[in-house]
Enzyme design. Structure first.
Site, PDB file in Angstrom:
ATOM      1  CB  THR A  49      27.626  25.158  -5.781  1.00 55.64           C
ATOM      2  OG1 THR A  49      28.528  26.516  -5.780  1.00 55.64           O
ATOM      3  CG2 THR A  49      28.050  24.485  -7.096  1.00 55.64           C
ATOM      4  N   GLY A  53      23.421  21.976  -1.701  1.00 50.16           N
ATOM      5  CA  GLY A  53      22.667  21.632  -2.930  1.00 50.16           C
ATOM      6  C   GLY A  53      23.226  22.229  -3.942  1.00 50.16           C
ATOM      7  NE  ARG A  54      27.590  20.756  -7.103  1.00 51.65           N
ATOM      8  CZ  ARG A  54      28.626  20.983  -7.569  1.00 51.65           C
ATOM      9  NH1 ARG A  54      29.050  20.463  -8.580  1.00 51.65           N
ATOM     10  NH2 ARG A  54      29.777  21.275  -6.874  1.00 51.65           N
ATOM     11  CB  VAL A  55      20.777  24.690  -9.587  1.00 53.29           C
ATOM     12  CG1 VAL A  55      19.860  24.711 -10.967  1.00 53.29           C
ATOM     13  CG2 VAL A  55      20.164  25.098  -8.531  1.00 53.29           C
ATOM     14  CG  ASP A 164      16.215  35.052  -0.042  1.00 56.24           C
ATOM     15  OD1 ASP A 164      16.818  35.904   0.512  1.00 56.24           O
ATOM     16  OD2 ASP A 164      16.737  33.934  -0.357  1.00 56.24           O
ATOM     17  CE  LYS A 166      19.826  36.522  -1.755  1.00 55.55           C
ATOM     18  NZ  LYS A 166      20.827  36.092  -0.795  1.00 55.55           N
ATOM     19  CG  ASN A 169      17.384  34.969  -4.460  1.00 53.50           C
ATOM     20  OD1 ASN A 169      18.361  34.003  -4.889  1.00 53.50           O
ATOM     21  ND2 ASN A 169      17.094  35.036  -3.207  1.00 53.50           N
ATOM     22  CG  ASP A 182      16.913  30.705  -3.094  1.00 53.67           C
ATOM     23  OD1 ASP A 182      16.045  29.861  -2.438  1.00 53.67           O
ATOM     24  OD2 ASP A 182      17.991  30.773  -3.105  1.00 53.67           O
ATOM     25  CB  THR A 199      20.052  38.764   2.169  1.00 48.50           C
ATOM     26  OG1 THR A 199      19.911  37.447   1.395  1.00 48.50           O
ATOM     27  CG2 THR A 199      21.327  39.328   2.008  1.00 48.50           C
TER      28      THR A 199
END
Length: 350
Positions: A49, A53-55, A164, A166, A169, A182, A199
């Site tokens: 979440t 959005g959410r997955v 991104d 990290k 991800n 992501d 980030t």
């Protein structure tokens, strides 16, 4: 999904979206050759979440295969000015095909939501394994770094900057190989871009200074990631983003004593403020990285064909196993009013 790291540029949009591995077995038609509809998909659980959005883990009623369905609220995407990032994500994922990257099978929108149907990767986030162990051994860090180098090299060969990298991800499949997920910040780049996103702990100096940045930021982030995997914490951290940025720009590295001599040398060569001298961003690109002494035991031909033996094999009991993800309340998330047509027009090609 609980992460200490907030994103910049999306109000931590998608630490959120942990998508993942489709289970089309040998002999089945490829999931790419299908046109899906929401009616084809049975929603089983939330696996991530975030702000807008959410997955969901979903099951295709026809093939019985499992997928991750990323669902984003259109009003929130617009309010947070994320329209371009959403389009970038679709554009990038439509173009890539690599064993260490998530795959996109279908996109759709209605008057409330944007939808992206992707691989479900059941092993969970590398972040979870790193936190539970405290830090990784040199050999474990080497394995993940080698697979990530191949993923970055592939993206850069297509002029895509990921932006991104990290532990949150990086997903592990059921065998323990990585999948980068992501792609909300990923972008096709012919020259440089000026958007501040990422980030804080992982941002390259040129992003913080708004000098315009390119693919070199991914090699900087890999240096941060290797440090964090082997030390258990990132090299530059502070209670607030401004303090983190000051430390990044000062560039003072303090290594834990136990770090291998060669890996310290590699990290220093990635964390070079002058990107013209940053490893990975010079004339020979990723080849310079692969030739570094820390990687001397790596069979680079074998990496992209998944020949290296994963150091961690997640416990996965079946293809739709969500036990490696956090548990989320299945709240009344879908009760939003429809979006006006003028707002929907922004996503007509989605």
């Amino acid at each position: 999904m609980a992460s200490s790291k907030a994103k910049v540029g999306v109000n931590s949009e998608t630490n959120l979206l942990k998508e993942s591995k489709s289970s089309s077995s040998a002999g089945e038609p490829s999931p790419n050759n299908r046109t899906y509809s929401l009616d084809d998909l049975e929603t089983l659980a939330t696996v991530g979440t975030g702000t807008f959005g959410r997955v969901f883990l979903v099951k295709d009623k026809q093939s019985r295969a499992f997928f991750a369905l990323k669902q984003m609220k259109i009003p929130d995407v617009i309010r947070l000015k994320q329209e371009q990032h959403v389009h970038n994500e679709k554009e990038v994922l439509t173009e890539v095909n690599h064993p260490f990257l998530i795959r996109l099978f279908w996109t759709h929108h209605d008057e409330r939501f944007l939808y992206m149907l992707m691989d479900f990767v059941p092993g969970g986030e590398l972040f979870s394994f790193l936190r539970s162990r405290g830090r990784f051994s040199n050999a474990t860090g080497l394995f993940y770094s080698a697979e990530i180098v191949c993923a970055i090299e592939y993206l850069h060969s297509k002029e895509i900057v990921y932006r991104d990298l990290k532990p949150e991800n990086i997903l592990l499949d059921s065998e323990g190989h990585i999948r980068l997920t992501d792609f909300g910040f990923a972008k096709k780049l012919s020259d440089r871009t000026w958007t501040l996103c990422g980030t804080p702990e992982y941002l390259a100096p040129e992003v913080i200074q708004s000098k315009g940045h390119g693919r070199a930021v991914d090699w900087w982030a890999l240096g941060i990631l290797i440090f964090e995997m082997l030390a258990g914490y990132p090299p530059f951290f502070d209670d607030n983003p401004f303090g983190i940025y000051q430390k990044i720009l000062a560039g003072k590295l303090v290594f834990p004593r136990h770090l291998d001599f060669y890996v310290k040398d590699l990290i220093k060569k990635f964390l070079v403020i002058d990107r013209a001298r940053r490893l990975g961003n010079m004339k020979n690109g990723a080849d310079d990285v692969k030739k570094h002494r820390w990687f001397k035991t790596v069979d680079w031909e074998g990496v992209p064909v998944r020949k290296l033996k994963p150091p961690i094999v997640p416990k996965v009991s079946h293809e739709g196993d969500t036990s490696n993800f956090d548990v989320y309340p299945e709240d009344e998330w879908k009760k939003d009013p429809p979006v006006p047509q003028k707002d929907l027009d922004v996503f007509k090609s989605f």
